[in-house]
Scaffold this active site. Structure first.
Site, PDB file in Angstrom:
ATOM      1  N   ILE A 525       0.852  -1.203   0.000  1.00 39.47           N
ATOM      2  CA  ILE A 525       0.000   0.000   0.000  1.00 39.47           C
ATOM      3  C   ILE A 525       0.881   1.244   0.000  1.00 39.47           C
ATOM      4  O   ILE A 525       1.899   1.286   0.688  1.00 39.47           O
ATOM      5  CB  ILE A 525      -0.819   0.069   1.317  1.00 39.47           C
ATOM      6  CG1 ILE A 525      -1.594  -1.217   1.560  1.00 39.47           C
ATOM      7  CG2 ILE A 525      -1.728   1.293   1.343  1.00 39.47           C
ATOM      8  CD1 ILE A 525      -2.075  -1.360   3.008  1.00 39.47           C
ATOM      9  N   CYS A 526       0.471   2.261  -0.770  1.00 37.75           N
ATOM     10  CA  CYS A 526       1.007   3.614  -0.558  1.00 37.75           C
ATOM     11  C   CYS A 526      -0.157   4.570  -0.798  1.00 37.75           C
ATOM     12  O   CYS A 526      -1.313   4.154  -0.715  1.00 37.75           O
ATOM     13  CB  CYS A 526       2.203   3.900  -1.475  1.00 37.75           C
ATOM     14  SG  CYS A 526       1.776   4.061  -3.200  1.00 37.75           S
TER      15      CYS A 526
END
Ligand SMILES: Cc1cc2nc3c(=O)[nH]c(=O)nc-3n(C[C@H](O)[C@H](O)[C@H](O)COP(=O)(O)OP(=O)(O)OC[C@H]3O[C@@H](n4cnc5c(N)ncnc54)[C@H](O)[C@@H]3O)c2cc1C
Length: 569
Positions: A525-526
């Site tokens: 995730i970012c």
């Protein structure tokens, strides 16, 4: 050759003008039962809202223009009431006098459009309830609104001490594009607007996660949404207002009600003439706009079209296809071999400074028809270079074939550059482009207009990374069972955090690989997916089973909005 055209607006007028350009000798008669030909019905909501001030601006051409420039006999207030395909005649009725005359034709073109859906609900004929289809419709709404405002202003003056002028209230029923355009224009006119929609989302043609963003945008502009609720009926309230009653038992008082429940192809004449009607209720035509009747053509909102992507029959009432079909019918009548390619449903809606546009197929439709050979990506590129002032993101969803990369559909929303990107993607989709073609598209660039890697290129690059297995992809709904790795900076987590995720900022990842499991799928995730992609590359090359969550926290925001909405917030 004598050609009679029934319906004098988008499809009919473009057919008539093209025919004359191709055949100087043809005898062309175009009949229109309304008072105007060739008017801009797409501009009607903006005339109601006062953006297009003069009604005359909507009238693109009139009978005299057609006569003078094209030598076309145009008759307004003239209704075609019966066709005899065997005798090749049409009966025309003069609307004012009622006189009926019979006219023979060599070729007949039907462009009667579509009728607004007006269900037989209790109270639907009360004064103050309108639909928006023609110039007279728009005029009636404007007059009603102006009268209403004067009434409220009068009250304000009468009370003497009243300082807050009561806000007029409007209820718009139906959250398609005409409904939304009316919502925006009524807000501009000072109305407090409630939008009632039977389905659980606005703009049913787009996917729900993008619709959620549109709904949040509407709420930010003060629009009250009543989703998942159909209208049950209307009652005259004691104070002159109309009570709009819904199936869930709620009542919304309104000073004006707009019905925007969609349209149905006008097939009255076609049915009477025994022409084939398709499974979706429109006139069935071939690629050259020929109906089942000899020498009878049909175009526009009244016909069924082949969906360009799915190949299925559908009803897509839009001005662009109607104009193109009118032109194709004229070409074919004049002996040319023109063919209609099908419709992609490319559309755009402007809404309080933002735009929502789409082309091709949605994920919803693919799921409905059981087509699983597709992948989707979410991306949030800036409309122009981030370093140039005023850069705004575009939320994009691009859908493509897993097996060969063919572009299938795209949806975008944002405050800048949405029209350009969806128009480019629409043109490419129609040319049968793949996501590898999007990678290579050469588009104009200077910092105030785009980026060296335009959002279209960027979409192609991301999608191609997925298909080349450089970036295995996952989506939030599938990521729940995997190991979640968040590569954002701790500061960003203070704003919004995924509690189950392990946080290792991208810059530290190479030194902290030992903290990660080798026996589980790692979903990275970012914020938007870009750093997650870089991390995925590091992990894959170190032997991990890693996937990038498409769109990162920004696509999760869609899901959050979804949950908020379901709770009625
Ligand atoms: C408010 C509004 C906003 C819209 N905005 C957009 C937009 O932004 N973008 C977009 O792509 N599309 C838009 N559309 C849709 C677009 O206007 C239609 O798709 C297009 O006009 C269809 O063309 P048509 O020739 O099939 O029908 P129309 O343009 O509706 O013309 C049909 C005409 O035929 C006449 N007629 C019907 N039967 C008879 C008969 N028996 N005898 C004589 N005359 C007859 C009717 O009176 C009518 O004037 C909008 C439509 C509306 C109503």
């Amino acid at each position: 050759m004598k050609i009679i055209i029934v319906g004098g607006v988008a499809g009919g007028a473009s057919c008539a003008a093209r025919l004359r350009r191709l055949d100087e000798k043809a005898e062309i008669l175009m009949v229109e039962r309304g008072p105007y030909v060739s008017y801009a019905n797409c501009g009607l909501p903006y005339h109601v809202g006062g953006v297009i001030e003069r009604e005359a601006s909507l009238l693109v051409a009139n009978e005299q223009t057609f006569r003078a420039q094209f030598a076309i006999d145009v008759r307004t207030g003239c209704e075609a009431i019966e066709i005899s395909p065997t005798k090749k005649t049409v009966q025309l009725r003069d609307v004012a006098s009622g006189e009926v005359t019979t006219h023979s034709y060599d070729k007949l073109v039907l462009s009667p459009g579509a009728a607004s859906v007006r269900p037989p609900l209790p109270g639907i004929d009360l004064p103050g309830i309108f639909h928006v289809r023609t110039v007279p419709d728009a005029r009636e709404i404007r007059e009603w609104v102006e009268r209403g405002s004067a009434f409220l202003a009068g009250l304000h003056r009468y009370s003497g001490f009243q300082t807050v002028r009561p806000k007029p209230r409007a209820v718009v029923i139906g959250g398609g594009f005409i409904g939304l355009e009316m919502v925006e224009n009524l807000v501009h006119c000072g109305f407090e607007v409630t939008l009632v929609e039977m389905l659980d989302q606005v703009l049913p043609v787009i996917d729900p996660e993008h619709a959620r963003v549109v709904e949040a945008h509407l709420k930010r502009h003060g629009v009250r949404l009543a989703l998942n609720d159909g209208v049950a009926g209307f009652k005259q309230a004691a104070n002159g207002a109309i009570d709009v009653e819904t199936k869930s038992g709620k009542t919304y008082p309104a000073d004006v009600v707009i019905l925007a429940l969609g349209v149905r192809p006008d097939t009255t004449l076609a049915k009477m003439a025994g022409l084939e009607i398709g499974e979706r209720g429109g006139i069935r035509v071939d690629e050259q706009m020929r109906t089942s009747g000899p020498d009878i053509f049909a175009v526009g909102d009244a016909v069924e079209v082949k969906d360009f992507v799915t190949g299925q029959w559908s009803l897509i009432p839009l001005a662009g296809p109607a104009n193109r079909q009118g032109r194709i019918a004229a070409d074919v009548i004049a002996g040319r071999d023109s063919r209609f390619r099908g419709t992609q449903g490319t559309s755009i809606v402007g809404l309080f400074g933002a735009a929502i546009a789409w082309t091709g197929v949605s994920e919803k439709v693919l799921n409905r028809i059981g087509d699983t050979d597709y992948e989707k990506i979410y991306l949030y590129p800036n409309a122009h270079a981030g370093y140039y002032p005023g850069a705004k993101p575009i939320a994009m969803k691009v859908i493509f074939r897993k097996s060969d990369g063919r572009l299938l559909g795209a949806q975008a929303l944002g405050e800048d550059g949405v029209d350009k990107r969806i128009s480019v993607l629409a043109a490419m989709l129609q040319m049968g482009a793949t996501i590898y073609d999007l990678e290579e598209a050469e588009l104009c660039y200077a910092p105030q207009f785009g980026s060296a890697k335009d959002p279209v290129n960027f979409a192609g690059m991301v999608a191609a990374d997925v298909l080349r297995s450089d970036m295995p992809l996952s989506h939030w709904n599938g990521a729940k069972t995997g190991f979640l790795l968040d590569v954002r900076e701790p500061m960003e987590l203070a704003v919004e955090k995924v509690p189950e995720a392990l946080n290792i900022p991208l810059g530290q990842l190479r030194g902290r690989l030992a903290e990660l499991p080798r026996d589980r799928e790692i979903h990275v995730i970012c914020r938007s997916g870009q750093r997650a992609y870089y991390a995925t590359r590091i992990l894959l090359q170190n032997g991990f089973n890693a996937k990038t969550i498409s769109g990162g926290m920004l696509s999760l925001a869609h899901n959050y909005l979804f949950e908020t909405n379901e709770e009625g917030g």
